[in-house]
Write an enzyme that holds these catalytic residues in place. Sequence first.
Site, PDB file in Angstrom:
ATOM      1  N   ASP A  42       0.836  -1.203   0.000  1.00 12.66           N
ATOM      2  CA  ASP A  42       0.000   0.000   0.000  1.00 12.66           C
ATOM      3  C   ASP A  42       0.872   1.255   0.000  1.00 12.66           C
ATOM      4  OD1 ASP A  42      -2.071  -1.744   0.487  1.00 12.66           O
ATOM      5  OD2 ASP A  42      -2.125  -1.321   2.642  1.00 12.66           O
TER       6      ASP A  42
HETATM    7  N1  URA Z   1      -1.091  -5.753   4.155  1.00 17.86           N
HETATM    8  C1  URA Z   1      -1.561  -4.484   4.104  1.00 17.86           C
HETATM    9  O1  URA Z   1      -2.566  -4.164   4.721  1.00 17.86           O
HETATM   10  N2  URA Z   1      -0.865  -3.592   3.374  1.00 17.86           N
HETATM   11  C2  URA Z   1       0.261  -3.893   2.697  1.00 17.86           C
HETATM   12  O2  URA Z   1       0.841  -3.014   2.056  1.00 17.86           O
HETATM   13  C3  URA Z   1       0.721  -5.211   2.753  1.00 17.86           C
HETATM   14  C4  URA Z   1       0.026  -6.127   3.501  1.00 17.86           C
END
Ligand code: URA
Length: 234
Positions: A102
């Site tokens: 993310d």
């Molecule tokens: N889980 C999440 O919530 N975000 C990420 O970037 C990776 C795993």
Amino acid sequence: MRLDRLIANLGYGSRREVQTWCRQGYITDRAGQALRHDASVEPAEVLFDGEELDPIAPLGLMLHKPVGYTCSNKDIGRLVNELLPERFRHRTPTMSSVGRLDRETSGLLLFTDDGALLHRIISPRSRIAKVYEVELADPLRGDEGEVFASGTLMLEGEDTPLAPAGFEALGERRARLVLHEGRYHQVRRMFGAMGNRVVALHRSHVGGLELGDLAAGQWRRLSSEDLLQLFAGA
Ligand code: URA
């Protein structure tokens, strides 16, 4: 391999541009002798403006993704690709990130142009562990380890429970999570299901490969030892 195709595939420029650079003498052999655009060459013997060429495919990289960069050009914000040399965006075969993090997540992000390697890393059957360090808005409840290990936790909107995940409390509001799958926003949603909220998320390992001391925003090539590490224990 023919020189103009080699250099165009590495993303330096079009074949027409390569022809021009050859005429201008920018592309030489190791002795400094200008090469013709249609010469048949070994990549290791070619210098571009006095520098060795980037490695040919297959190429693997690791990036320390900083917070604030996105992996998808459908999202708003700066793209992780901007942290790599511009010409990597024009390579054939194409380089892509191995899964996603993310925008607000930092840490280890892999890239490759090797479809088989990419598949092997992301396939749930490979059981490659992804390790996350999590900072939470509220104190841990105490039963997170049990719930995450149960293999029964169902996230909202999904119809199959999560696979068992490893959990270690690192402090009142800090934890380490080990996942063997990669669902959308998985870590954030797992803690959301426990009534908590992730305020910082960092991926430290993929398989046995760790980010180490690579600074945020920096990248490096994966070596064959890195690939062994990656699959170690899987
Ligand atoms: N889980 C999440 O919530 N975000 C990420 O970037 C990776 C795993």
